[in-house]
Design an enzyme around this catalytic site. Structure first.
Site: not given
Ligand code: UD1
Ligand code: CA
Length: 465
Positions: A8, A15, A156, A389
């Site tokens: 993902l 940030r 969460e 050159y």
């Molecule tokens: C997520 C987890 C949380 C965990 C944390 C660990 C969920 C709801 N929560 O939270 O339980 O403790 O990771 O780091 O999953 N991404 C997508 N598409 C989206 C949203 C996110 O591809 O629509 C990807 C982001 O690029 C990232 C990863 O998913 O690589 C995690 O997403 P992020 O928004 O960072 O989740 P957290 O709120 O950190």
């Protein structure tokens, strides 16, 4: 063993405050996203889907040549559950288990993923979550278990009660999931939560609700699941990666005098008994042989060094090849296209570019050698310049075997100096020199005796006669 991995990486990385999408930022010479991909590959995963959103084309371009990787576009980032749902087509082609990783969690190791898989397989679980115990779990999803230690769900931070926030076991965002269950479960997730997002973590509650078993595997070193959100965390991750690279090199027989200030990128190969002094930077797939010495403050990128090469302090080497027993520096600059054969000596303040220098030849001081071929046993005096050159084009200089070039010589290319010739100091060579010749071009010297004394007596007069 899972044969498929879903990574993902659609988040923008706000940030990072960058024009470049977060997962393409480089860590020790490679984009961040390559780390989870490489770890899963090492584990034996054969098919990958990267869920990307922002600057999807950059990621697609980077992996264009890798047929095992499919790019899934998630145009709007509606949550991690939605991200997985976007990969429906990929999941349809999966049987068995799928590994889910995050593109911004680069420190995960193949050993940890292997243990996660082993726990999953041993229990015949539906979902197995990689967790960590953190003294400060703020911001992470908490793993909620019942009194017997059975996983119930993940909550969460923003949705957690005060009691749930006390839980220190957090969700790493890395899972091993049965593919058939996952396909079905992601379609059932709702966005009825504090962030109005589709949470992938809701599949845990769905699984336990359906009577499926969920398990956790807790990582030994929580640093492995550290997520990168800003450049401070990126630097911290870089330090961990460097330590791993340096430790693995040291254990394979490389001496690193001070690993805390030695910067060796991923993919660098270094032979045993090579010694690396502090403040060196070595990267871009450089290969260094055995018994070499790399002195302090040296930069080496994209180079191949054979055995017993000695690079002295302050030198910069870019895309150069250096054969055995050759010495370079201090403060030399080897630019792309440099090939130094065995027992060559390149001394201080010498710059080479597209230069082939054959065995035992020397350029010991203050010299520029560009677009040239230098034969064997050639001595190039201090201050020699290949004038390659003409303002429009580059031209070649050929210096044949056994030539001696005195100090302060200019070789105006295209020009060839024949075998065993001697070019006198201060000469500007503009024509080819036949073999075994002496070549000299100087304004004849004039000695005006008593001139300075005379000048002192008549100080009021202009000094040129
Ligand atoms: C997520 C987890 C949380 C965990 C944390 C660990 C969920 C709801 N929560 O939270 O339980 O403790 O990771 O780091 O999953 N991404 C997508 N598409 C989206 C949203 C996110 O591809 O629509 C990807 C982001 O690029 C990232 C990863 O998913 O690589 C995690 O997403 P992020 O928004 O960072 O989740 P957290 O709120 O950190
Ligand atoms: Ca995150």
């Amino acid at each position: 063993m899972a044969t498929a991995a879903l990574i993902l990486a659609a988040g923008k990385g706000t940030r990072m405050k960058s024009d470049l999408v977060k997962v393409m930022h480089e860590l020790e010479g490679r984009p961040m996203i390559t780390y989870p991909v490489t770890a899963a590959k090492a584990l034996g995963a054969e098919r990958f889907a990267l869920v990307v959103g922002h600057q999807a084309d950059r990621v697609r371009e980077y992996y264009a040549a890798d047929a095992t990787i499919s790019i899934v576009l998630q145009e709007e980032q509606l949550g991690t559950g939605h991200a997985v749902a976007c990969a429906g087509e990929f999941l349809a082609g999966c049987d068995g288990d799928v590994l889910i990783l995050c593109g911004d969690v680069p420190l995960i190791t193949q050993e940890t993923l292997r243990s996660l898989m082993a726990v999953h397989v041993a229990h015949g679980g539906t979902v197995t979550v990689l967790t960590a115990r953190l003294a400060d779990p703020l911001g992470y999803g908490r793993v909620i278990k019942d009194a017997t230690g059975r996983v119930l769900r993940i909550v969460e931070q923003k949705d957690a009660t005060i009691a749930e926030r006390e839980v220190t076991e957090i969700n790493s965002g890395i899972y091993c999931v049965n593919a058939a269950f996952l396909r079905d479960a992601v379609m059932k997730i709702s966005n009825d939560n504090a962030q109005k997002e589709y949470y992938l973590t809701d599949i845990i509650g769905l699984a336990t609700g359906q009577g499926h078993a969920c398990y956790t595997h807790t990582v030994g070193d929580p640093a492995e699941v550290m997520g990168i959100n800003d450049r401070v965390q990126m630097a911290a991750a870089g330090a961990v990666l460097r330590r791993r690279i340096n430790e693995s090199l040291m254990l394979s027989g490389v001496t690193i005098i001070d690993p805390a200030v030695t910067y060796i990128q991923q993919g660098t190969i270094i032979g045993r008994d090579t010694v690396i002094y502090p403040n060196s930077f070595i990267g871009n797939c450089t290969v260094i042989g055995q018994g070499c010495v790399i002195e302090s403050s040296v930069t080496i990128t994209g180079c191949r060094l054979a055995d017993r090469v000695h690079i002295k302090a302050g030198s910069v080497l870019e895309e150069a090849i250096v054969m055995s027993d050759t010495t370079v520096g201090p403060m030399a600059h080897l630019r792309p296209g440099t090939l130094l054969k065995e027992h060559v000596k390149i001394g201080n303040f010498v710059e080479t570019k597209k230069a082939v220098i054959e065995e035992r030849s020397k350029a010991s001081h203050l010299t520029y050698l560009g677009d040239c071929f230098v034969g064997k046993d050639v001595n190039i005096g201090c201050g020699t310049i290949t004038c390659n050159y003409d303002g429009k084009k580059k031209h070649a200089t050929v210096i044949e075997d056994g030539v001696f070039i005195g100090s302060d010589v200019q070789l105006v290319a295209p020009v060839t100096v024949g075998k065993n010739s001697l070019v006198a100091a201060g000469t500007t060579v503009t024509m080819d020199v036949p073999p075994d010749s002496l070549v000299i071009s100087r304004v004849p010297q004039v000695n005006k005796e008593g001139w300075t004394k005379k000048k002192q007596l008549k100080t009021e007069r202009p000094c040129v006669e």
